[in-house]
Design a protein around this motif. Sequence first.
Motif, PDB file in Angstrom:
ATOM      1  N   GLU A  85       0.826  -1.210   0.000  1.00 43.83           N
ATOM      2  CA  GLU A  85       0.000   0.000   0.000  1.00 43.83           C
ATOM      3  C   GLU A  85       0.861   1.261   0.000  1.00 43.83           C
ATOM      4  N   LEU A  86       1.841   1.320   0.890  1.00 42.98           N
ATOM      5  CA  LEU A  86       2.673   2.517   0.987  1.00 42.98           C
ATOM      6  C   LEU A  86       3.615   2.666  -0.205  1.00 42.98           C
ATOM      7  N   ILE A  87       4.139   1.567  -0.716  1.00 40.80           N
ATOM      8  CA  ILE A  87       4.995   1.633  -1.906  1.00 40.80           C
ATOM      9  C   ILE A  87       4.190   2.183  -3.086  1.00 40.80           C
ATOM     10  N   GLY A  88       2.968   1.713  -3.242  1.00 35.51           N
ATOM     11  CA  GLY A  88       2.112   2.211  -4.318  1.00 35.51           C
ATOM     12  C   GLY A  88       1.808   3.692  -4.203  1.00 35.51           C
ATOM     13  N   ARG A  89       1.683   4.175  -2.982  1.00 38.61           N
ATOM     14  CA  ARG A  89       1.396   5.598  -2.766  1.00 38.61           C
ATOM     15  C   ARG A  89       2.664   6.455  -2.855  1.00 38.61           C
ATOM     16  N   ALA A  90       3.796   5.916  -2.396  1.00 38.09           N
ATOM     17  CA  ALA A  90       5.034   6.692  -2.364  1.00 38.09           C
ATOM     18  C   ALA A  90       5.704   6.808  -3.732  1.00 38.09           C
ATOM     19  N   ARG A 105       4.591   9.836  -5.528  1.00 36.33           N
ATOM     20  CA  ARG A 105       4.848  11.011  -4.672  1.00 36.33           C
ATOM     21  C   ARG A 105       6.327  11.390  -4.672  1.00 36.33           C
ATOM     22  N   PHE A 106       7.216  10.391  -4.814  1.00 38.01           N
ATOM     23  CA  PHE A 106       8.667  10.608  -4.807  1.00 38.01           C
ATOM     24  C   PHE A 106       9.271  10.053  -6.099  1.00 38.01           C
ATOM     25  N   PRO A 107       8.995  10.699  -7.233  1.00 39.06           N
ATOM     26  CA  PRO A 107       9.451  10.140  -8.517  1.00 39.06           C
ATOM     27  C   PRO A 107      10.969  10.137  -8.674  1.00 39.06           C
ATOM     28  N   GLN A 108      11.682  10.915  -7.873  1.00 39.21           N
ATOM     29  CA  GLN A 108      13.144  10.958  -7.962  1.00 39.21           C
ATOM     30  C   GLN A 108      13.796   9.762  -7.267  1.00 39.21           C
ATOM     31  N   ALA A 109      13.020   8.983  -6.528  1.00 37.76           N
ATOM     32  CA  ALA A 109      13.574   7.882  -5.732  1.00 37.76           C
ATOM     33  C   ALA A 109      13.029   6.537  -6.195  1.00 37.76           C
ATOM     34  N   VAL A 110      13.796   5.497  -5.917  1.00 44.10           N
ATOM     35  CA  VAL A 110      13.320   4.132  -6.069  1.00 44.10           C
ATOM     36  C   VAL A 110      12.651   3.779  -4.742  1.00 44.10           C
ATOM     37  N   VAL A 111      11.413   3.296  -4.796  1.00 45.05           N
ATOM     38  CA  VAL A 111      10.677   2.940  -3.581  1.00 45.05           C
ATOM     39  C   VAL A 111      10.493   1.430  -3.591  1.00 45.05           C
ATOM     40  N   ARG A 112      10.905   0.769  -2.494  1.00 42.02           N
ATOM     41  CA  ARG A 112      10.897  -0.692  -2.471  1.00 42.02           C
ATOM     42  C   ARG A 112      10.785  -1.207  -1.049  1.00 42.02           C
ATOM     43  N   ASP A 113      10.596  -2.519  -0.934  1.00 41.35           N
ATOM     44  CA  ASP A 113      10.571  -3.146   0.392  1.00 41.35           C
ATOM     45  C   ASP A 113      11.874  -3.876   0.704  1.00 41.35           C
ATOM     46  N   GLU A 114      12.580  -4.347  -0.301  1.00 41.78           N
ATOM     47  CA  GLU A 114      13.834  -5.071  -0.086  1.00 41.78           C
ATOM     48  C   GLU A 114      14.952  -4.423  -0.896  1.00 41.78           C
ATOM     49  N   LEU A 115      16.140  -4.451  -0.338  1.00 41.72           N
ATOM     50  CA  LEU A 115      17.307  -3.910  -1.039  1.00 41.72           C
ATOM     51  C   LEU A 115      17.974  -5.014  -1.841  1.00 41.72           C
ATOM     52  N   ASP A 116      18.729  -4.611  -2.863  1.00 44.49           N
ATOM     53  CA  ASP A 116      19.493  -5.602  -3.612  1.00 44.49           C
ATOM     54  C   ASP A 116      20.925  -5.103  -3.788  1.00 44.49           C
ATOM     55  N   ASN A 117      21.726  -5.832  -4.534  1.00 45.73           N
ATOM     56  CA  ASN A 117      23.131  -5.501  -4.707  1.00 45.73           C
ATOM     57  C   ASN A 117      23.373  -4.279  -5.592  1.00 45.73           C
ATOM     58  N   ASN A 118      22.328  -3.720  -6.175  1.00 38.85           N
ATOM     59  CA  ASN A 118      22.455  -2.583  -7.077  1.00 38.85           C
ATOM     60  C   ASN A 118      22.135  -1.256  -6.386  1.00 38.85           C
ATOM     61  N   LEU A 119      22.106  -1.227  -5.067  1.00 39.77           N
ATOM     62  CA  LEU A 119      21.666  -0.059  -4.314  1.00 39.77           C
ATOM     63  C   LEU A 119      22.441   1.210  -4.674  1.00 39.77           C
ATOM     64  N   LEU A 120      23.751   1.125  -4.811  1.00 42.26           N
ATOM     65  CA  LEU A 120      24.549   2.314  -5.119  1.00 42.26           C
ATOM     66  C   LEU A 120      24.154   2.948  -6.451  1.00 42.26           C
ATOM     67  N   ASN A 121      23.616   2.159  -7.358  1.00 37.39           N
ATOM     68  CA  ASN A 121      23.195   2.672  -8.661  1.00 37.39           C
ATOM     69  C   ASN A 121      21.736   3.122  -8.666  1.00 37.39           C
ATOM     70  N   GLU A 122      21.054   2.990  -7.531  1.00 42.01           N
ATOM     71  CA  GLU A 122      19.624   3.319  -7.454  1.00 42.01           C
ATOM     72  C   GLU A 122      19.340   4.313  -6.339  1.00 42.01           C
ATOM     73  N   LEU A 123      20.240   5.277  -6.171  1.00 40.54           N
ATOM     74  CA  LEU A 123      20.048   6.295  -5.141  1.00 40.54           C
ATOM     75  C   LEU A 123      19.340   7.502  -5.739  1.00 40.54           C
ATOM     76  N   PRO A 124      18.488   8.145  -4.998  1.00 42.06           N
ATOM     77  CA  PRO A 124      18.053   7.778  -3.653  1.00 42.06           C
ATOM     78  C   PRO A 124      17.042   6.630  -3.683  1.00 42.06           C
ATOM     79  N   ILE A 160      14.039   4.690  -1.159  1.00 40.06           N
ATOM     80  CA  ILE A 160      13.189   4.682   0.037  1.00 40.06           C
ATOM     81  C   ILE A 160      12.780   3.235   0.271  1.00 40.06           C
ATOM     82  N   GLN A 161      13.111   2.718   1.448  1.00 40.82           N
ATOM     83  CA  GLN A 161      12.770   1.336   1.791  1.00 40.82           C
ATOM     84  C   GLN A 161      11.662   1.355   2.840  1.00 40.82           C
ATOM     85  N   ILE A 162      10.558   0.666   2.550  1.00 46.42           N
ATOM     86  CA  ILE A 162       9.408   0.602   3.448  1.00 46.42           C
ATOM     87  C   ILE A 162       9.239  -0.844   3.903  1.00 46.42           C
ATOM     88  N   GLN A 163       9.299  -1.048   5.227  1.00 49.10           N
ATOM     89  CA  GLN A 163       9.169  -2.394   5.769  1.00 49.10           C
ATOM     90  C   GLN A 163       8.271  -2.402   7.000  1.00 49.10           C
TER      91      GLN A 163
END
Length: 132
Positions: free
Chosen positions: A12-17, A20-39, A41-44
Amino acid sequence: MTTPALIDIELELIGRATPRFPQAVVRDELDNNLLNELPTIQIQQIPGGGEDGLRLARMIVDIDVYAADRAAAITLARDVHDWVTRELRGSTSAAAVIGYVGTLSLPASRPYENTGLRRVGATYEIHCHPVS
């Protein structure tokens, strides 16, 4: 028969965020590509919370922000905090109604093992129920 109180608050929150935050990647889990996907937002959802047995649930949610530097992480975390505490409260989507929203832990720097980025996070309680 009543609808269960539990909803997938992460989804629900990922779908809403995301819009709202188009400049960021919004997700629940991180992966090995994090440095290439900044900023990012992780929601858990974290263990805790409860429900009234009918329709109302109290969810505990951690929201972490990852950015290239401390200033960017703090700025985005403050924007996320304002979104959660000011815009989500009383809002409705096709799946859920969000009522009371509170902050359990204000946005603050959180340690992270990769020195190439910075992490700032906060913990929120979100009272919600499914749309009837």
